[in-house]
Design a protein around this motif. Sequence first.
Motif, PDB file in Angstrom:
ATOM      1  N   LEU A   1       0.844  -1.185   0.000  1.00 27.92           N
ATOM      2  CA  LEU A   1       0.000   0.000   0.000  1.00 27.92           C
ATOM      3  C   LEU A   1       0.882   1.239   0.000  1.00 27.92           C
ATOM      4  O   LEU A   1       1.876   1.306   0.734  1.00 27.92           O
ATOM      5  N   VAL A   2       0.534   2.226  -0.819  1.00 28.75           N
ATOM      6  CA  VAL A   2       1.215   3.517  -0.858  1.00 28.75           C
ATOM      7  C   VAL A   2       0.171   4.584  -0.590  1.00 28.75           C
ATOM      8  O   VAL A   2      -0.840   4.677  -1.304  1.00 28.75           O
ATOM      9  N   ILE A   3       0.405   5.384   0.437  1.00 29.35           N
ATOM     10  CA  ILE A   3      -0.564   6.390   0.869  1.00 29.35           C
ATOM     11  C   ILE A   3       0.076   7.771   0.834  1.00 29.35           C
ATOM     12  O   ILE A   3       1.156   7.987   1.410  1.00 29.35           O
ATOM     13  N   THR A   4      -0.576   8.702   0.148  1.00 26.65           N
ATOM     14  CA  THR A   4      -0.216  10.113   0.227  1.00 26.65           C
ATOM     15  C   THR A   4      -1.471  10.857   0.697  1.00 26.65           C
ATOM     16  O   THR A   4      -2.506  10.246   0.971  1.00 26.65           O
ATOM     17  N   GLN A   5      -1.381  12.181   0.752  1.00 28.24           N
ATOM     18  CA  GLN A   5      -2.543  12.946   1.210  1.00 28.24           C
ATOM     19  C   GLN A   5      -3.668  12.966   0.175  1.00 28.24           C
ATOM     20  O   GLN A   5      -4.828  13.180   0.527  1.00 28.24           O
ATOM     21  N   ASP A   6      -3.346  12.723  -1.088  1.00 34.17           N
ATOM     22  CA  ASP A   6      -4.398  12.775  -2.116  1.00 34.17           C
ATOM     23  C   ASP A   6      -4.517  11.493  -2.940  1.00 34.17           C
ATOM     24  O   ASP A   6      -5.226  11.450  -3.944  1.00 34.17           O
TER      25      ASP A   6
END
Length: 584
Positions: free
Chosen positions: A55-60
């Motif tokens: 999983l890769v999570i950024t703010q958008d």
Amino acid sequence: MTYLEKLTAIREQMKQSGVDAYLIHSADPHLSEYLPAHYKCLEYACGFTGSAGTLVITQDFAGLWTDSRYFTQAESQLQGTGYELVKLRIPHTPEYIQWLNPEYKVACNYSLLSVNLCLLFKANQVNSIHADFLDPIWKNRPALPNAAAFLLEEKYSGKSTETKLKEVRASLEKSGATAHIISSLDDLAWLFNIRGTDVKCNPVVLGFAMILREKAYLFIDGNKLDIPSKESLTAAGIEICPYPSIDSYVSALAATETLFIDPKRTCTRLYQLIPPAVPVIMGINPTTHLKSVKNSTEIANFKQAMVRDGVAMTRFVKWLKENIDKEVITELSASAKLAGFRAEQEDFAGVSFDSIAGYKEHAALPHYTPGTDTDVVLKAEGMFLVDSGGQYFLGTTDITRMIVLGPLNEEEKTDYTLVLKGVIEGSSAHFPVGTCGYQLDSIIRKPLWDHGRNYGHGTGHGVGYFLNVHEGPQSISPDNLPIALQPGMVTSIEPGIYRPGKHGVRIENLVLTVTAESNPFGDFLTSETLTLALIDTAGIELSLLEPRHISWINSYHQQLILEFKPYLSEEELSWLMENTTLNT
């Protein structure tokens, strides 16, 4: 918390820590493929239950990178979670690294990050730090497993722990190392002849090991072992230490030691504890090579396990074919019935993985596992794919069979026959010593290629002895892995053809690499088929086979009839003979 609420909570921690991208890897501190419930981080974060993904999570943005085995599954499980599926072009590769902005401050849990991947981050200028944003929000997180473990008798293992330690130390000496850390659970289990139930379907125990020239340390929850087991390990020169104390032992390594680690099977957190003055050598764990080549006791036991497993498969297929129109049978109930037949066998210790049981279009999903929301009723038509296996004290089994439940169309019979043809080609091939899996892979795929067909997964993997159903170092796949097949290795051969929305076909046998011949051109190897279970002749299109393929099928069925005869009733044996006759 909903998945969206968890995602929001992670992003809030990212903001507070100044992190631009947070990564969640499918792993544990031992870099296992299959995980204890405590470390099923992807499932907790987004509901994805596959065995591989990041999983890769950024703010958008939030995405799951996974391979073609799980595309359909992921698309379904990610709905409404806030995550998108990102399809890997090449399986088992961290393609998300190229997606990350070079300016990002990236965080992940270093206990779940391999040294290999950490070094790859550095090579690609990924600015990463350690952070765990899951644990603070994971309420009622499952505890680490605490079930009892046990030592495997030498009549099963074929070698004492003392002998195995000598072999490991000899290998370390050749490499110039004086110390060795083992994190991988199957290597640990093999070396110390220890088994347990800490990971579902994998008879392993959570632990670490440190091997020095004169001492060996096993870091494990001591409550898992009874007093005789502890005394046996102590007599073998092994000191049992608390599981968490591996950290202090690594930190205290003397500068006079030269440490060997496997960067693929060691987590970054442990790696960073190694004193800077200690030289580090990296390579595949010596135990990985040693356990891949089965000893004579293991091979003899494996063959017994295959007979018992084949008897269970025979009774299952007979039951299924005789009852398909008489009672309601679903993918789930059929899987449970097969597990029941296996459980009747002597030395059975559990299933080796959750069965992949797909009817018709479900079989087009290579890693489909039926659930209550997807389960369907089997009918007297089409094909039923069953990929299953058992754990026995005598060995580990992994077998895939297509069961023909009714009339097939031309496309189904063609796909079935080409896949079977690939299995036969791979099983009967002779190849020179030094041949690697990727070379054998093309031999197995050629019958499919000749008809414009292919598949997106590997063709074969190593199999452990009463251990993990997937083990290395060998594999059969297009990947250019420089690991030669050696006599004593047990490897699967499992080509497939998948047509989404229609059907899928996969047939799998386990084979033992054996010596074939020596002549002026060199030394040659071949494969001895270990798996014994009927191949449904109702799916075969004879016009696609040569006489040698038909001869192979008939000889194979004659062998299993001979092996099963002492264990089957007259009725079962008669049924088996009738259903393995290939009319030409």
